[in-house]
Design a protein around this motif. Structure first.
Motif, short mmCIF file in Angstrom:
data_model
loop_
_atom_site.label_atom_id
_atom_site.label_comp_id
_atom_site.label_asym_id
_atom_site.label_seq_id
_atom_site.Cartn_x
_atom_site.Cartn_y
_atom_site.Cartn_z
N ILE A 29 23.33 42.91 18.41
CA ILE A 29 23.55 42.32 17.09
C ILE A 29 25.04 42.17 16.80
O ILE A 29 25.50 41.14 16.30
CB ILE A 29 22.88 43.17 16.00
N VAL A 30 25.78 43.23 17.11
CA VAL A 30 27.21 43.26 16.83
C VAL A 30 27.99 42.90 18.10
O VAL A 30 27.69 43.41 19.17
CB VAL A 30 27.64 44.66 16.34
N PRO A 31 28.98 42.01 18.00
CA PRO A 31 29.79 41.66 19.19
C PRO A 31 30.42 42.90 19.82
O PRO A 31 31.02 43.71 19.13
CB PRO A 31 30.85 40.72 18.61
N GLN A 32 30.26 43.02 21.14
CA GLN A 32 30.81 44.17 21.85
C GLN A 32 32.32 44.02 22.06
O GLN A 32 32.81 42.90 22.28
CB GLN A 32 30.14 44.33 23.22
N PRO A 33 33.05 45.11 22.01
CA PRO A 33 34.48 45.03 22.31
C PRO A 33 34.68 44.69 23.79
O PRO A 33 33.93 45.16 24.65
CB PRO A 33 34.98 46.45 22.00
N LEU A 34 35.65 43.88 24.08
CA LEU A 34 35.93 43.44 25.44
C LEU A 34 37.16 44.19 25.97
O LEU A 34 38.17 44.27 25.30
CB LEU A 34 36.19 41.94 25.48
N LYS A 35 37.05 44.69 27.19
CA LYS A 35 38.21 45.35 27.77
C LYS A 35 39.21 44.30 28.25
O LYS A 35 38.84 43.17 28.58
CB LYS A 35 37.80 46.26 28.92
N ARG A 53 34.68 30.09 42.35
CA ARG A 53 35.86 29.36 41.86
C ARG A 53 35.97 29.47 40.34
O ARG A 53 37.06 29.72 39.80
CB ARG A 53 35.79 27.89 42.28
N LEU A 54 34.86 29.31 39.63
CA LEU A 54 34.89 29.39 38.17
C LEU A 54 35.25 30.80 37.69
O LEU A 54 36.00 30.95 36.73
CB LEU A 54 33.53 28.97 37.60
N LEU A 55 34.73 31.81 38.36
CA LEU A 55 35.09 33.18 38.00
C LEU A 55 36.59 33.41 38.17
O LEU A 55 37.24 34.04 37.32
CB LEU A 55 34.30 34.18 38.85
N ALA A 56 37.12 32.89 39.27
CA ALA A 56 38.56 33.05 39.52
C ALA A 56 39.38 32.39 38.43
O ALA A 56 40.34 32.98 37.89
CB ALA A 56 38.90 32.46 40.88
N VAL A 57 39.02 31.17 38.05
CA VAL A 57 39.76 30.44 37.02
C VAL A 57 39.66 31.15 35.67
O VAL A 57 40.66 31.30 34.95
CB VAL A 57 39.24 29.00 36.91
N LYS A 58 38.47 31.64 35.35
CA LYS A 58 38.29 32.25 34.02
C LYS A 58 38.95 33.62 33.91
O LYS A 58 39.46 33.98 32.84
CB LYS A 58 36.80 32.31 33.69
N PHE A 59 38.98 34.37 34.99
CA PHE A 59 39.72 35.64 34.95
C PHE A 59 41.22 35.37 34.94
O PHE A 59 41.99 36.12 34.34
CB PHE A 59 39.33 36.54 36.12
N ALA A 60 41.65 34.29 35.59
CA ALA A 60 43.06 33.91 35.53
C ALA A 60 43.46 33.53 34.11
O ALA A 60 44.57 33.85 33.66
CB ALA A 60 43.33 32.74 36.48
N GLN A 61 42.56 32.86 33.38
CA GLN A 61 42.82 32.51 31.99
C GLN A 61 43.00 33.75 31.12
O GLN A 61 43.64 33.68 30.07
CB GLN A 61 41.68 31.64 31.45
N LEU A 62 42.44 34.87 31.58
CA LEU A 62 42.59 36.13 30.85
C LEU A 62 43.80 36.93 31.34
O LEU A 62 43.94 38.11 31.03
CB LEU A 62 41.31 36.97 31.02
N ASP A 63 44.67 36.26 32.10
CA ASP A 63 45.93 36.84 32.59
C ASP A 63 45.74 37.93 33.65
O ASP A 63 46.61 38.79 33.82
CB ASP A 63 46.76 37.39 31.43
N ALA A 64 44.62 37.87 34.36
CA ALA A 64 44.45 38.78 35.50
C ALA A 64 45.16 38.20 36.71
O ALA A 64 45.41 36.99 36.80
CB ALA A 64 42.97 38.97 35.80
N VAL A 65 45.50 39.06 37.65
CA VAL A 65 46.05 38.63 38.94
C VAL A 65 44.86 38.44 39.88
O VAL A 65 44.08 39.36 40.09
CB VAL A 65 47.01 39.69 39.52
N ALA A 253 28.81 36.07 33.21
CA ALA A 253 29.25 37.06 34.20
C ALA A 253 30.58 37.69 33.79
O ALA A 253 30.77 38.91 33.90
CB ALA A 253 29.38 36.41 35.57
N VAL A 254 31.51 36.87 33.32
CA VAL A 254 32.81 37.40 32.87
C VAL A 254 32.61 38.36 31.71
O VAL A 254 33.19 39.46 31.69
CB VAL A 254 33.76 36.25 32.47
N LYS A 255 31.78 37.98 30.75
CA LYS A 255 31.53 38.86 29.61
C LYS A 255 30.88 40.17 30.05
O LYS A 255 31.18 41.24 29.51
CB LYS A 255 30.65 38.15 28.58
#
Length: 301
Positions: A29-35, A53-65, A253-255
């Motif tokens: 019900i309540v949005p979970q906090p994201l690490k 490929r999509l996972l890589a791009v989306k984690f890169a958008q979150l400033d991961a290496v 998957a990212v979430k």
């Protein structure tokens, strides 16, 4: 006094179970906090195309290496260029993750050139999609090597370093075929069932050794995606068991990683239906599954 302790322990487990259910409902019900994964090293296999490929791009958008790993160098470099053009940091490596010697060399390079790895996403997979008796011995062996054994080789090389640091996250991209058997996917289902079982057993081993709290484990089980891996999937009720959009799956998957979810089945409704069906005699879920006619056409190449 032994039975008193047993009753006490059972009541404690019952209370924990009720609390887990309440917590699950609350977070639904309540949005979970994201690490945060900013600055974290995320290694993903099968990044040359599709979900990887999509996972890589989306984690890169979150400033991961991002550490990109694929057996197809050209396609993997395309993903690398995409992330580079986003002004994000990435490293690309060509590796057949089904080969333990190549994985050993990969790990040595990553530790030397990138450093510690915080999150591993074992995503690489293949799907021959043939009737069981038409599969060659080499095809069966390769399916199990890529879809299952690669997980073993990757985890064995990177888990020890996570345990030394006291933190880490291992993600297995399995499939709904790791929960439900399907015609013309005998080898594929076997490989994905094995991954689901491996991750479940690994969780218990970490628990028994007092290290469960250190390492997060996540299993992603999507139904068929529109990546081209399955050329002509069949589904009688696409609203319940659809052919999933890979972009949507990557978001889920990212979430799941960011919220440390242990298991995600996509779509959720299919998982709920078959969970309930499994409370009844074995013929019930089998008849239900056949009613849905969720399979593939083996005649389409």
């Amino acid at each position: 006094m032994g039975w008193v302790e047993d009753v006490r322990d059972f009541l404690f487990v019952l209370l924990q179970s009720i609390w887990a259910v309440c917590t699950s409902v609350f977070w639904a019900i309540v949005p979970q906090p994201l690490k945060s994964v900013k600055g974290k090293v995320v290694l993903i296999t099968g990044t040359g195309s599709g979900l990887g490929r999509l996972l890589a791009v989306k984690f890169a958008q979150l400033d991961a290496v991002i550490v990109l790993v694929d057996v197809q160098e050209v396609k993997n470099n395309e993903t690398f260029e995409t992330i580079k053009n986003m002004d994000r940091k990435a490293f690309a490596y060509t590796c057949d993750v089904s080969n333990e010697n190549q994985v050993e060399n990969l790990a040595a390079k990553v530790f030397r050139e990138v450093g510690k790895v915080d999150i591993i996403i074992n995503n690489a997979g293949i799907l021959p999609g043939k009737p069981f008796l038409e599969l060659s011995n080499s095809q069966i062996r390769k399916t199990l090597e890529v879809n299952t054994l690669a997980h073993f080789w990757m985890i064995r090389k990177f888990l020890p370093h996570m345990l030394e640091r006291g933190e880490g996250h291992i993600v297995a991209v399995a499939s709904i075929a790791g929960i439900l058997g399907s015609s013309y996917l005998v080898d594929y289902c076997a490989s994905k069932y094995a991954v689901v079982g491996m991750m479940s057993a690994l969780r218990e081993e970490l628990y028994e050794t007092g290290k469960e709290e250190l390492i997060n484990l996540t299993v992603i089980c999507p139904s068929t995606m529109n990546t081209g891996l399955v050329q002509k999937p069949k589904t009688r009720f696409p609203k319940i068991l659809p052919v999933l959009d890979v972009d949507q799956v990557s978001d889920i998957a990212v979430k799941a990683v960011l919220t440390n979810k242990p298991l995600v089945v996509i779509p959720t409704v299919a998982h709920v239906i078959f969970k309930i069906a499994n409370l009844f005699p074995v013929q019930v879920p089998l008849k239900l599954q056949r009613f849905f006619e969720y399979s593939l056409d083996p005649n389409v190449k």
